[in-house]
Design a protein around this motif. Sequence first.
Motif, PDB file in Angstrom:
ATOM      1  N   ALA A  19      42.884  26.003  35.386  1.00  0.00           N
ATOM      2  CA  ALA A  19      43.251  27.384  35.696  1.00  0.00           C
ATOM      3  C   ALA A  19      42.633  28.323  34.681  1.00  0.00           C
ATOM      4  O   ALA A  19      42.184  29.409  34.992  1.00  0.00           O
ATOM      5  CB  ALA A  19      44.768  27.530  35.707  1.00  0.00           C
ATOM      6  N   GLY A  20      42.616  27.899  33.412  1.00  0.00           N
ATOM      7  CA  GLY A  20      41.910  28.650  32.375  1.00  0.00           C
ATOM      8  C   GLY A  20      42.540  29.988  32.068  1.00  0.00           C
ATOM      9  O   GLY A  20      43.590  30.357  32.581  1.00  0.00           O
ATOM     10  N   PRO A  21      41.907  30.781  31.170  1.00  0.00           N
ATOM     11  CA  PRO A  21      42.383  32.098  30.823  1.00  0.00           C
ATOM     12  C   PRO A  21      42.268  33.065  31.991  1.00  0.00           C
ATOM     13  O   PRO A  21      41.823  32.722  33.080  1.00  0.00           O
ATOM     14  CB  PRO A  21      41.459  32.506  29.663  1.00  0.00           C
ATOM     15  CG  PRO A  21      40.885  31.231  29.156  1.00  0.00           C
ATOM     16  CD  PRO A  21      40.785  30.342  30.368  1.00  0.00           C
ATOM     17  N   ALA A  22      42.644  34.305  31.748  1.00  0.00           N
ATOM     18  CA  ALA A  22      42.654  35.303  32.806  1.00  0.00           C
ATOM     19  C   ALA A  22      41.273  35.473  33.418  1.00  0.00           C
ATOM     20  O   ALA A  22      40.248  35.298  32.762  1.00  0.00           O
ATOM     21  CB  ALA A  22      43.141  36.631  32.251  1.00  0.00           C
ATOM     22  N   ALA A  81      28.301  26.755  27.261  1.00  0.00           N
ATOM     23  CA  ALA A  81      28.524  28.030  26.564  1.00  0.00           C
ATOM     24  C   ALA A  81      28.196  29.214  27.458  1.00  0.00           C
ATOM     25  O   ALA A  81      28.916  30.225  27.464  1.00  0.00           O
ATOM     26  CB  ALA A  81      27.694  28.067  25.293  1.00  0.00           C
ATOM     27  N   ALA A  82      27.102  29.127  28.226  1.00  0.00           N
ATOM     28  CA  ALA A  82      26.709  30.234  29.100  1.00  0.00           C
ATOM     29  C   ALA A  82      27.729  30.436  30.214  1.00  0.00           C
ATOM     30  O   ALA A  82      28.055  31.585  30.578  1.00  0.00           O
ATOM     31  CB  ALA A  82      25.326  29.979  29.689  1.00  0.00           C
ATOM     32  N   PHE A  89      35.743  33.179  29.075  1.00  0.00           N
ATOM     33  CA  PHE A  89      36.668  32.069  28.860  1.00  0.00           C
ATOM     34  C   PHE A  89      37.404  32.178  27.524  1.00  0.00           C
ATOM     35  O   PHE A  89      38.578  31.832  27.424  1.00  0.00           O
ATOM     36  CB  PHE A  89      35.895  30.750  28.935  1.00  0.00           C
ATOM     37  CG  PHE A  89      36.747  29.521  28.854  1.00  0.00           C
ATOM     38  CD1 PHE A  89      37.471  29.091  29.953  1.00  0.00           C
ATOM     39  CD2 PHE A  89      36.820  28.783  27.685  1.00  0.00           C
ATOM     40  CE1 PHE A  89      38.253  27.958  29.890  1.00  0.00           C
ATOM     41  CE2 PHE A  89      37.600  27.643  27.612  1.00  0.00           C
ATOM     42  CZ  PHE A  89      38.328  27.223  28.712  1.00  0.00           C
ATOM     43  N   VAL A  90      36.717  32.618  26.493  1.00  0.00           N
ATOM     44  CA  VAL A  90      37.309  32.709  25.157  1.00  0.00           C
ATOM     45  C   VAL A  90      37.937  34.086  24.976  1.00  0.00           C
ATOM     46  O   VAL A  90      37.299  35.103  25.230  1.00  0.00           O
ATOM     47  CB  VAL A  90      36.252  32.460  24.063  1.00  0.00           C
ATOM     48  CG1 VAL A  90      36.863  32.619  22.673  1.00  0.00           C
ATOM     49  CG2 VAL A  90      35.636  31.070  24.225  1.00  0.00           C
ATOM     50  N   HIS A  91      39.182  34.094  24.497  1.00  0.00           N
ATOM     51  CA  HIS A  91      39.883  35.348  24.258  1.00  0.00           C
ATOM     52  C   HIS A  91      40.180  35.484  22.764  1.00  0.00           C
ATOM     53  O   HIS A  91      39.482  34.887  21.945  1.00  0.00           O
ATOM     54  CB  HIS A  91      41.150  35.394  25.113  1.00  0.00           C
ATOM     55  CG  HIS A  91      40.858  35.525  26.584  1.00  0.00           C
ATOM     56  ND1 HIS A  91      40.914  36.720  27.260  1.00  0.00           N
ATOM     57  CD2 HIS A  91      40.470  34.605  27.500  1.00  0.00           C
ATOM     58  CE1 HIS A  91      40.600  36.541  28.524  1.00  0.00           C
ATOM     59  NE2 HIS A  91      40.318  35.257  28.695  1.00  0.00           N
ATOM     60  N   GLY A  92      41.202  36.241  22.406  1.00  0.00           N
ATOM     61  CA  GLY A  92      41.566  36.382  21.009  1.00  0.00           C
ATOM     62  C   GLY A  92      42.193  35.109  20.470  1.00  0.00           C
ATOM     63  O   GLY A  92      42.598  34.219  21.226  1.00  0.00           O
ATOM     64  N   ASN A  93      42.307  35.019  19.152  1.00  0.00           N
ATOM     65  CA  ASN A  93      42.825  33.794  18.533  1.00  0.00           C
ATOM     66  C   ASN A  93      44.228  33.455  19.006  1.00  0.00           C
ATOM     67  O   ASN A  93      44.549  32.289  19.241  1.00  0.00           O
ATOM     68  CB  ASN A  93      42.800  33.928  17.007  1.00  0.00           C
ATOM     69  CG  ASN A  93      41.385  33.925  16.451  1.00  0.00           C
ATOM     70  OD1 ASN A  93      40.531  33.178  16.924  1.00  0.00           O
ATOM     71  ND2 ASN A  93      41.135  34.750  15.457  1.00  0.00           N
ATOM     72  N   GLN A  94      45.084  34.474  19.141  1.00  0.00           N
ATOM     73  CA  GLN A  94      46.446  34.201  19.578  1.00  0.00           C
ATOM     74  C   GLN A  94      46.476  33.675  21.008  1.00  0.00           C
ATOM     75  O   GLN A  94      47.192  32.722  21.314  1.00  0.00           O
ATOM     76  CB  GLN A  94      47.304  35.462  19.446  1.00  0.00           C
ATOM     77  CG  GLN A  94      47.533  35.894  18.004  1.00  0.00           C
ATOM     78  CD  GLN A  94      48.388  37.146  17.900  1.00  0.00           C
ATOM     79  OE1 GLN A  94      49.102  37.511  18.828  1.00  0.00           O
ATOM     80  NE2 GLN A  94      48.330  37.830  16.758  1.00  0.00           N
ATOM     81  N   TYR A 201      37.667  23.551  22.392  1.00  0.00           N
ATOM     82  CA  TYR A 201      38.119  23.821  21.024  1.00  0.00           C
ATOM     83  C   TYR A 201      36.953  24.179  20.107  1.00  0.00           C
ATOM     84  O   TYR A 201      37.127  24.937  19.143  1.00  0.00           O
ATOM     85  CB  TYR A 201      38.877  22.617  20.472  1.00  0.00           C
ATOM     86  CG  TYR A 201      40.215  22.378  21.137  1.00  0.00           C
ATOM     87  CD1 TYR A 201      40.849  23.384  21.860  1.00  0.00           C
ATOM     88  CD2 TYR A 201      40.851  21.139  21.055  1.00  0.00           C
ATOM     89  CE1 TYR A 201      42.074  23.172  22.472  1.00  0.00           C
ATOM     90  CE2 TYR A 201      42.077  20.915  21.668  1.00  0.00           C
ATOM     91  CZ  TYR A 201      42.681  21.938  22.377  1.00  0.00           C
ATOM     92  OH  TYR A 201      43.893  21.721  22.984  1.00  0.00           O
ATOM     93  N   THR A 202      35.787  23.654  20.396  1.00  0.00           N
ATOM     94  CA  THR A 202      34.611  24.047  19.621  1.00  0.00           C
ATOM     95  C   THR A 202      34.314  25.526  19.812  1.00  0.00           C
ATOM     96  O   THR A 202      33.985  26.242  18.858  1.00  0.00           O
ATOM     97  CB  THR A 202      33.390  23.202  20.024  1.00  0.00           C
ATOM     98  OG1 THR A 202      33.689  21.822  19.820  1.00  0.00           O
ATOM     99  CG2 THR A 202      32.180  23.564  19.180  1.00  0.00           C
ATOM    100  N   LEU A 203      34.440  26.021  21.044  1.00  0.00           N
ATOM    101  CA  LEU A 203      34.267  27.458  21.292  1.00  0.00           C
ATOM    102  C   LEU A 203      35.336  28.272  20.577  1.00  0.00           C
ATOM    103  O   LEU A 203      35.052  29.321  19.990  1.00  0.00           O
ATOM    104  CB  LEU A 203      34.329  27.743  22.789  1.00  0.00           C
ATOM    105  CG  LEU A 203      33.132  27.378  23.656  1.00  0.00           C
ATOM    106  CD1 LEU A 203      33.386  27.829  25.095  1.00  0.00           C
ATOM    107  CD2 LEU A 203      31.853  28.016  23.137  1.00  0.00           C
ATOM    108  N   TYR A 204      36.578  27.801  20.644  1.00  0.00           N
ATOM    109  CA  TYR A 204      37.659  28.525  19.976  1.00  0.00           C
ATOM    110  C   TYR A 204      37.437  28.566  18.467  1.00  0.00           C
ATOM    111  O   TYR A 204      37.744  29.571  17.816  1.00  0.00           O
ATOM    112  CB  TYR A 204      39.000  27.850  20.288  1.00  0.00           C
ATOM    113  CG  TYR A 204      39.510  28.034  21.698  1.00  0.00           C
ATOM    114  CD1 TYR A 204      38.840  28.838  22.621  1.00  0.00           C
ATOM    115  CD2 TYR A 204      40.666  27.383  22.133  1.00  0.00           C
ATOM    116  CE1 TYR A 204      39.307  29.000  23.916  1.00  0.00           C
ATOM    117  CE2 TYR A 204      41.141  27.544  23.433  1.00  0.00           C
ATOM    118  CZ  TYR A 204      40.462  28.350  24.314  1.00  0.00           C
ATOM    119  OH  TYR A 204      40.936  28.503  25.593  1.00  0.00           O
TER     120      TYR A 204
END
Length: 326
Positions: A19-22, A81-82, A89-94, A201-204
Amino acid sequence: MRRVTVLTAVVAGAVIGLAGPAQAAGLDPQTRRNALTAMEGEAYAHASYLAYAQEAERTGQDGIAPLFRETAETERYDHFAAEAELIDFVHGNQANLRDSIAGEEHEATVVYPSFAEQARLDDCPEAADLFTELAGDEAKHAARFRVALEALLNPGSGIVVPVGEVVPPVPIVRSTPACSGRTEDNLEAALRGEAFANAKYTLYAEHARATGQRRLARLWDNTAGQELGEHFAETAILAGLVGSDADNLRTSIAGEEYEATTMYPSFSRQAAAADDDRAAALFAEIAHDEADHASAFLRALVDLSLGGSGGEEAKKGGRQPTSPKA
């Protein structure tokens, strides 16, 4: 990349949380789902090719090993990554921590306990023990992520972001499947879930470093390392992921050809029909890359059958990764 069967894809989705982030603003929902499916495949290819490279090194195939390693890097640091960037896909740390907590808790309390129970029903105690071990590890990961989130939410509380631990990687050796029935499918799902967690997690971690959160970056890096170096590796041995060098090349060729001729072209057409032009172009470009990978693997297989070691095929595997890590 190996073609995903319907059953395995469904089970793997439960493990990795597709489902992933928004949803990325303005992107068609189906385009986003296709990108997430592609990311799961790229992460799995990255991990599998690194395992195949280990076998090639063990057997002295010095041409094939770097081909697998360089292709693995392209799959992760270019394609994955692309696609992640495409869908924000990547958002803020929280937000990334909340996503990590939810995923780890689901694996610890639902996915892996159910897999362990099924393994016992299938009379595969090795898998039952492994799934129980993974559930315990994921619970520890979730606990560390919760502490990290508390530290970020309350910067004056004195709570320190944990960094986890560096877990030595487990060598992946050639093996045959240890289990049958649904447990064999569950092992495949676990492989995909652990590979996806490693890439995610590598992206985060990269985002945490870019925002000055060095301890948080170390936590994600160390967790990613365990997901790949221990969890994926131990599961791969039970699942019989790695075969002979020739078999590994044949598996890779079949997967890359499927993506080059079927999966990515269909994703590109769907994105174009939805006016997601950027996604359509990216999927088409990756399709060409996968065709190049399939050709390079085929040349290596022919060379191997003639008594060679893959020659210079590592230099012919298509567009190279752009990340400095590669």
